[in-house]
Design a protein around this motif. Structure first.
Motif, PDB file in Angstrom:
ATOM      1  N   HIS A 175     -26.893  81.713  86.494  1.00 42.92           N
ATOM      2  CA  HIS A 175     -25.380  81.305  86.222  1.00 42.92           C
ATOM      3  C   HIS A 175     -24.876  82.138  85.167  1.00 42.92           C
ATOM      4  N   ALA A 176     -25.975  82.068  83.905  1.00 40.15           N
ATOM      5  CA  ALA A 176     -25.331  82.252  82.585  1.00 40.15           C
ATOM      6  C   ALA A 176     -25.206  83.853  82.563  1.00 40.15           C
ATOM      7  N   ARG A 177     -26.167  84.661  83.344  1.00 41.82           N
ATOM      8  CA  ARG A 177     -25.959  85.872  83.656  1.00 41.82           C
ATOM      9  C   ARG A 177     -24.417  86.415  84.270  1.00 41.82           C
ATOM     10  N   LYS A 178     -24.110  85.436  85.381  1.00 39.84           N
ATOM     11  CA  LYS A 178     -22.817  85.701  86.151  1.00 39.84           C
ATOM     12  C   LYS A 178     -21.599  85.519  85.211  1.00 39.84           C
ATOM     13  N   LEU A 179     -21.853  84.448  84.418  1.00 40.28           N
ATOM     14  CA  LEU A 179     -20.954  84.026  83.434  1.00 40.28           C
ATOM     15  C   LEU A 179     -20.489  85.124  82.182  1.00 40.28           C
ATOM     16  N   PHE A 180     -21.631  85.526  81.847  1.00 35.76           N
ATOM     17  CA  PHE A 180     -21.648  86.671  80.653  1.00 35.76           C
ATOM     18  C   PHE A 180     -20.928  87.898  81.388  1.00 35.76           C
ATOM     19  N   GLN A 181     -21.018  88.312  82.584  1.00 38.95           N
ATOM     20  CA  GLN A 181     -20.614  89.356  83.148  1.00 38.95           C
ATOM     21  C   GLN A 181     -19.091  89.259  83.610  1.00 38.95           C
ATOM     22  N   TRP A 182     -18.715  87.980  83.708  1.00 38.50           N
ATOM     23  CA  TRP A 182     -17.177  87.682  83.884  1.00 38.50           C
ATOM     24  C   TRP A 182     -16.434  87.593  82.774  1.00 38.50           C
ATOM     25  N   LEU A 183     -17.014  87.323  81.508  1.00 32.70           N
ATOM     26  CA  LEU A 183     -16.343  87.332  80.322  1.00 32.70           C
ATOM     27  C   LEU A 183     -15.646  88.782  79.805  1.00 32.70           C
ATOM     28  N   PRO A 184     -14.448  88.965  79.778  1.00 35.26           N
ATOM     29  CA  PRO A 184     -13.763  89.944  79.258  1.00 35.26           C
ATOM     30  C   PRO A 184     -14.378  90.369  77.570  1.00 35.26           C
ATOM     31  N   ALA A 185     -14.262  91.845  77.378  1.00 36.15           N
ATOM     32  CA  ALA A 185     -15.073  92.239  76.104  1.00 36.15           C
ATOM     33  C   ALA A 185     -14.699  91.391  75.010  1.00 36.15           C
ATOM     34  N   ASN A 186     -13.488  90.944  74.624  1.00 33.44           N
ATOM     35  CA  ASN A 186     -13.114  90.336  73.443  1.00 33.44           C
ATOM     36  C   ASN A 186     -13.831  89.013  73.189  1.00 33.44           C
ATOM     37  N   PRO A 187     -13.944  88.078  73.896  1.00 35.11           N
ATOM     38  CA  PRO A 187     -14.703  86.805  73.702  1.00 35.11           C
ATOM     39  C   PRO A 187     -16.099  87.251  73.826  1.00 35.11           C
ATOM     40  N   SER A 188     -16.566  88.160  74.663  1.00 34.62           N
ATOM     41  CA  SER A 188     -17.968  88.631  74.777  1.00 34.62           C
ATOM     42  C   SER A 188     -18.486  89.018  73.599  1.00 34.62           C
ATOM     43  N   ILE A 189     -17.619  89.803  72.764  1.00 30.99           N
ATOM     44  CA  ILE A 189     -18.170  90.323  71.560  1.00 30.99           C
ATOM     45  C   ILE A 189     -18.494  89.331  70.473  1.00 30.99           C
ATOM     46  N   LYS A 190     -17.847  88.281  70.471  1.00 33.09           N
ATOM     47  CA  LYS A 190     -18.066  87.073  69.346  1.00 33.09           C
ATOM     48  C   LYS A 190     -19.187  86.095  70.060  1.00 33.09           C
ATOM     49  N   VAL A 191     -19.353  86.281  71.338  1.00 35.12           N
ATOM     50  CA  VAL A 191     -20.581  85.406  71.890  1.00 35.12           C
ATOM     51  C   VAL A 191     -21.771  86.121  71.446  1.00 35.12           C
ATOM     52  N   VAL A 192     -21.904  87.204  71.762  1.00 31.43           N
ATOM     53  CA  VAL A 192     -22.864  88.034  71.497  1.00 31.43           C
ATOM     54  C   VAL A 192     -23.406  87.844  69.984  1.00 31.43           C
ATOM     55  N   ALA A 193     -22.626  88.019  69.197  1.00 31.19           N
ATOM     56  CA  ALA A 193     -22.812  87.831  67.895  1.00 31.19           C
ATOM     57  C   ALA A 193     -23.685  86.493  67.427  1.00 31.19           C
ATOM     58  N   GLU A 194     -23.051  85.542  68.251  1.00 30.52           N
ATOM     59  CA  GLU A 194     -23.812  84.015  68.231  1.00 30.52           C
ATOM     60  C   GLU A 194     -24.964  83.829  68.624  1.00 30.52           C
ATOM     61  N   LEU A 195     -25.373  84.755  69.716  1.00 27.02           N
ATOM     62  CA  LEU A 195     -26.388  84.375  70.232  1.00 27.02           C
ATOM     63  C   LEU A 195     -27.698  84.810  69.665  1.00 27.02           C
ATOM     64  N   ARG A 196     -28.779  84.045  69.800  1.00 26.68           N
ATOM     65  CA  ARG A 196     -29.888  84.373  69.019  1.00 26.68           C
ATOM     66  C   ARG A 196     -30.625  85.400  69.932  1.00 26.68           C
ATOM     67  N   PRO A 197     -31.499  86.577  69.262  1.00 26.07           N
ATOM     68  CA  PRO A 197     -31.944  87.776  69.996  1.00 26.07           C
ATOM     69  C   PRO A 197     -32.508  87.507  71.254  1.00 26.07           C
ATOM     70  N   GLU A 198     -33.341  86.561  71.446  1.00 27.65           N
ATOM     71  CA  GLU A 198     -34.081  86.173  72.761  1.00 27.65           C
ATOM     72  C   GLU A 198     -33.143  85.874  73.736  1.00 27.65           C
ATOM     73  N   PHE A 199     -31.943  85.134  73.439  1.00 26.31           N
ATOM     74  CA  PHE A 199     -31.145  84.946  74.493  1.00 26.31           C
ATOM     75  C   PHE A 199     -30.292  86.332  74.827  1.00 26.31           C
ATOM     76  N   ARG A 200     -29.898  86.847  73.911  1.00 24.62           N
ATOM     77  CA  ARG A 200     -28.983  88.245  74.108  1.00 24.62           C
ATOM     78  C   ARG A 200     -29.807  89.194  75.099  1.00 24.62           C
ATOM     79  N   SER A 201     -31.175  89.331  74.851  1.00 28.79           N
ATOM     80  CA  SER A 201     -32.031  90.358  75.652  1.00 28.79           C
ATOM     81  C   SER A 201     -32.201  89.788  77.193  1.00 28.79           C
ATOM     82  N   ILE A 202     -32.268  88.313  77.302  1.00 27.11           N
ATOM     83  CA  ILE A 202     -32.306  87.828  78.795  1.00 27.11           C
ATOM     84  C   ILE A 202     -30.844  87.896  79.272  1.00 27.11           C
ATOM     85  N   LEU A 203     -30.001  87.443  78.788  1.00 27.25           N
ATOM     86  CA  LEU A 203     -28.498  87.444  79.363  1.00 27.25           C
ATOM     87  C   LEU A 203     -28.066  88.641  79.631  1.00 27.25           C
ATOM     88  N   MET A 204     -28.593  90.081  78.947  1.00 28.76           N
ATOM     89  CA  MET A 204     -27.781  91.266  79.088  1.00 28.76           C
ATOM     90  C   MET A 204     -28.709  91.994  79.900  1.00 28.76           C
TER      91      MET A 204
END
Length: 474
Positions: A69-98
């Motif tokens: 569900h997290a992967r699908k949600l991340f794919q749904w988010l447009p670029a603007n909020p996604s940019i800020k979310v990526v900056a907040e995610l810890r590295p291990e979550f970034r690599s998993i979700l994306m």
């Protein structure tokens, strides 16, 4: 029971900021509502809802959803909020979700980040994917420049956005420059002053700049005692210097003194967190590169060397015990005190080494203070050992009143003296090894794990049998 066919009221779906490592029950309803919308494929509703949330809250939501569900949600988010979310995610979550998103989506997200943030995120990808993304990004030159610096150095983590003005610039002009660059630079704490050749000559704090008369040249109000670091300075050393000098930002200069960038308060906080996590892993006998989402092969590769090192230490300690087989056969009661001796040696060594590592990491342990610190550890350990030895001797004598023991007084003397010697020696070794490792350029946190434990186990067993042979069996 949630009804996925009903239209949810987005105003009622809110998120309460969760403390670190803690989940709030009050967020469970919002979590279920978002999950149900994802299952129902209501993309626009989810996007409209999360646009209202802070990126940190979106990040917390992502990490609490099931991975699919997290992967699908991340794919749904447009670029603007996604940019800020990526900056907040810890590295291990970034690599998993994306990991299943496309290169084009990566490009849209990374294109909105600062070069230093982009470089840090790219480090989480395989080299071939990172190279492909770098070629598609607009700030490829800045990113490539940051990538030339080694990992964990000031050049790799520095921000390349800063305010640098010449010495003859007035305070009023400097304030105007700050206002013009406010959108480009999020937070400005310090204005850097340079000479005609672009070399760093001083700094002016924003508060002092605002209070100065507008016509005052920067050379008259700047601080000339500037502490700058080179681009290849280790980030742990940068953090140590910043704490020692109470600096909010640290300038980074080239070999000839030209200003390259700055280490921001956010980066200093991140460095402190990274170094603390690395030390914690090393002290636990785990590779500093370990991640929560590591594969089985990577887990084995990261932990097996430490386990084998511990096995070697334990084997040496077992060999020492085996060499005193005759003494154990003569007085089997001695075997009961081996765990006591090894435990005291390990605990005393770990306590002393932990304090030494902390002192080195924070800069509180100065070179001229080393001998004094070691003497303090020695006498403190001696005092602790004497008290522990007296307690153990008394317990042996008390036990002799209930259980028949041969020569209880001599046994009490031997065990007490061994505890005094073991505690004192283990603490001295534990305090010394991190300092020695630091002097030769090895992370002192490595001393706390397998090395200190194994060496003190061997020394503890050896000392115990020497004392037992001398005072009990002699």
């Amino acid at each position: 029971m949630s009804n996925s066919s009903a239209e949810p009221d987005l105003d009622t779906i809110v998120w309460i900021r969760e403390p670190a490592q803690k989940h709030l029950d009050a967020n469970d309803a919002s979590l279920r509502a978002v999950r149900d919308m994802i299952k129902a494929g209501r993309r626009q509703q989810v996007v409209d809802l999360l646009k209202r949330w802070d990126p940190v809250d979106v990040m917390q939501l992502l990490t609490r959803l099931r991975l699919k569900h997290a992967r699908k949600l991340f794919q749904w988010l447009p670029a603007n909020p996604s940019i800020k979310v990526v900056a907040e995610l810890r590295p291990e979550f970034r690599s998993i979700l994306m990991e299943e998103t496309t290169l084009e989506q990566f490009r849209d997200i990374l294109a909105g980040l600062d070069p230093e943030d982009t470089t840090e995120i790219l480090n989480e990808f395989p080299d071939d994917v990172a190279d492909e993304l770098i070629a598609r990004l607009p700030d490829v030159e800045d990113i490539a420049t940051l990538a030339t610096y080694a990992d964990d150095t000031a050049g790799r983590v520095m921000a390349r956005k800063f305010v640098a003005l010449p010495e003859d610039c007035s305070a009023g002009e400097a304030v105007s420059q700050m206002r013009e660059q406010a959108d480009r630079i999020r937070k400005i704490f310090t204005v850097y002053v340079t000479d005609a050749n672009g070399k760093l000559t001083g700094t002016v704090e924003v508060g002092k700049l605002l209070l100065a008369p507008s016509e005052t040249p920067l050379r008259e109000i700047m601080n000339r005692d500037v502490l700058a670091v080179s681009a290849d300075t280790d980030q742990e050393e940068v953090l140590r210097l910043a704490r020692k000098r109470d600096m909010r930002t640290v300038p980074v200069v080239s070999g000839d003194g030209h200003l390259l960038g700055r280490i921001t308060p956010k980066q200093l906080t991140r460095i402190a967190s990274d170094e603390a996590n690395e030390d914690m892993l090393l002290m636990s006998g785990v590779s500093a590169e370990a991640r929560a989402d590591d594969t089985v092969l990577r887990i084995v590769k990261g932990r097996l060397p430490w386990l084998l090192a511990g096995l070697v230490g334990a084997s040496v300690a077992a060999t020492v015990v085996g060499s005193y087989e005759d003494q154990l056969a003569e007085a089997a009661i001695l075997a009961a005190f081996i765990p006591v001796t090894m435990s005291m040696a390990g605990n005393a060594g770990l306590q002393a080494s932990a304090v030494a590592v902390q002192g080195i990491a924070t800069g509180a342990l100065w070179s001229g203070d080393i001998f004094y610190r070691l003497m303090k550890e020695f006498f403190a350990a001696l005092f602790n050992g004497v008290i522990a030895g007296i307690v153990l001797g008394c317990l042996v004598l008390i036990a002799s009143l209930v259980v028949p023991l041969e020569a209880p007084l001599h046994l009490a003397l031997a065990t007490s003296l061994s505890l005094v010697c073991v505690t004192t020696l283990a603490a001295t070794v534990g305090a010394s090894i991190p300092i020695i490792l630091d002097k030769i350029g090895i992370d002192p946190a490595m001393a706390i794990g397998v090395f200190i434990t194994s060496s003190n186990d061997v020394l503890g067993v050896l000392i115990f049998f020497l004392m037992a042979t001398t005072f009990y069996l002699g």
